[in-house]
Motif scaffolding. Structure first.
Motif, PDB file in Angstrom:
ATOM      1  N   ALA A 179      -5.510  -6.505   0.397  1.00 55.71           N
ATOM      2  CA  ALA A 179      -5.207  -5.396   1.313  1.00 55.71           C
ATOM      3  C   ALA A 179      -4.187  -4.440   0.699  1.00 55.71           C
ATOM      4  O   ALA A 179      -4.350  -3.215   0.779  1.00 55.71           O
ATOM      5  N   ALA A 180      -3.139  -4.972   0.077  1.00 60.94           N
ATOM      6  CA  ALA A 180      -2.113  -4.132  -0.544  1.00 60.94           C
ATOM      7  C   ALA A 180      -2.714  -3.326  -1.693  1.00 60.94           C
ATOM      8  O   ALA A 180      -2.459  -2.123  -1.823  1.00 60.94           O
ATOM      9  N   PHE A 181      -3.511  -3.989  -2.519  1.00 60.51           N
ATOM     10  CA  PHE A 181      -4.132  -3.305  -3.652  1.00 60.51           C
ATOM     11  C   PHE A 181      -5.094  -2.211  -3.178  1.00 60.51           C
ATOM     12  O   PHE A 181      -5.043  -1.077  -3.656  1.00 60.51           O
ATOM     13  N   ALA A 182      -5.950  -2.539  -2.216  1.00 56.16           N
ATOM     14  CA  ALA A 182      -6.944  -1.573  -1.730  1.00 56.16           C
ATOM     15  C   ALA A 182      -6.275  -0.375  -1.052  1.00 56.16           C
ATOM     16  O   ALA A 182      -6.657   0.783  -1.294  1.00 56.16           O
ATOM     17  N   TYR A 183      -5.254  -0.632  -0.220  1.00 52.17           N
ATOM     18  CA  TYR A 183      -4.588   0.474   0.464  1.00 52.17           C
ATOM     19  C   TYR A 183      -3.791   1.324  -0.535  1.00 52.17           C
ATOM     20  O   TYR A 183      -3.680   2.539  -0.378  1.00 52.17           O
ATOM     21  N   GLY A 184      -3.282   0.683  -1.580  1.00 52.14           N
ATOM     22  CA  GLY A 184      -2.598   1.421  -2.636  1.00 52.14           C
ATOM     23  C   GLY A 184      -3.536   2.361  -3.367  1.00 52.14           C
ATOM     24  O   GLY A 184      -3.201   3.526  -3.631  1.00 52.14           O
ATOM     25  N   ILE A 185      -4.732   1.870  -3.683  1.00 50.54           N
ATOM     26  CA  ILE A 185      -5.737   2.712  -4.340  1.00 50.54           C
ATOM     27  C   ILE A 185      -6.122   3.879  -3.420  1.00 50.54           C
ATOM     28  O   ILE A 185      -6.220   5.031  -3.869  1.00 50.54           O
ATOM     29  N   LEU A 186      -6.317   3.583  -2.131  1.00 52.62           N
ATOM     30  CA  LEU A 186      -6.652   4.650  -1.175  1.00 52.62           C
ATOM     31  C   LEU A 186      -5.550   5.707  -1.096  1.00 52.62           C
ATOM     32  O   LEU A 186      -5.832   6.900  -0.986  1.00 52.62           O
ATOM     33  N   ALA A 187      -4.296   5.273  -1.127  1.00 52.49           N
ATOM     34  CA  ALA A 187      -3.180   6.219  -1.065  1.00 52.49           C
ATOM     35  C   ALA A 187      -3.167   7.129  -2.291  1.00 52.49           C
ATOM     36  O   ALA A 187      -2.968   8.344  -2.173  1.00 52.49           O
ATOM     37  N   ILE A 188      -3.412   6.549  -3.457  1.00 52.26           N
ATOM     38  CA  ILE A 188      -3.438   7.357  -4.680  1.00 52.26           C
ATOM     39  C   ILE A 188      -4.601   8.343  -4.653  1.00 52.26           C
ATOM     40  O   ILE A 188      -4.428   9.536  -4.925  1.00 52.26           O
ATOM     41  N   VAL A 189      -5.782   7.851  -4.311  1.00 48.97           N
ATOM     42  CA  VAL A 189      -6.961   8.722  -4.251  1.00 48.97           C
ATOM     43  C   VAL A 189      -6.765   9.818  -3.201  1.00 48.97           C
ATOM     44  O   VAL A 189      -7.092  10.990  -3.441  1.00 48.97           O
ATOM     45  N   GLY A 190      -6.201   9.459  -2.054  1.00 52.92           N
ATOM     46  CA  GLY A 190      -5.936  10.449  -1.012  1.00 52.92           C
ATOM     47  C   GLY A 190      -4.955  11.516  -1.469  1.00 52.92           C
ATOM     48  O   GLY A 190      -5.116  12.697  -1.159  1.00 52.92           O
TER      49      GLY A 190
END
Length: 106
Positions: free
Chosen positions: A7-18
């Protein structure tokens, strides 16, 4: 690897992409900077959790909670589901997974 790390990794990737998308669409340097910093912090938190360091999960919860608050305020202000509503919902899901994993490990 537990769900909290994912969850931390996926949300981190989403934050960067966003943040990158926000910069491309609106030339928002704030989006790029805040998305990159918060995303990298979440990815680092996931990596620290992989190494067995419990403070990594605390860092992930704090960063995710701050992002949920920021995106909730943005959703209330703009009333636009994309990106604020989507990131709020995904952040709450990630936060729920992280906290439930922390409670289960205690």
């Amino acid at each position: 690897m537990n769900l909290s790390i994912i969850a931390a990794f996926a949300y981190g990737i989403l934050a960067i992409v966003g943040g990158i998308i926000g910069y491309i669409q609106a030339r928002s340097k704030v989006s790029l900077l805040s998305g990159s910093i918060s995303g990298l912090l979440l990815i680092l938190a996931a990596l620290f959790q992989l190494q067995g360091q419990t403070w990594g999960s605390i860092l992930a919860v704090i960063v995710t909670a701050v992002l949920v608050v920021v995106f909730t305020l943005r959703l209330v202000k703009t009333r636009k589901f994309i990106p604020a509503g989507l990131m709020t919902i995904l952040g709450m899901l990630a936060l729920g997974v992280m906290v439930s994993q922390m409670v289960a490990l205690r």
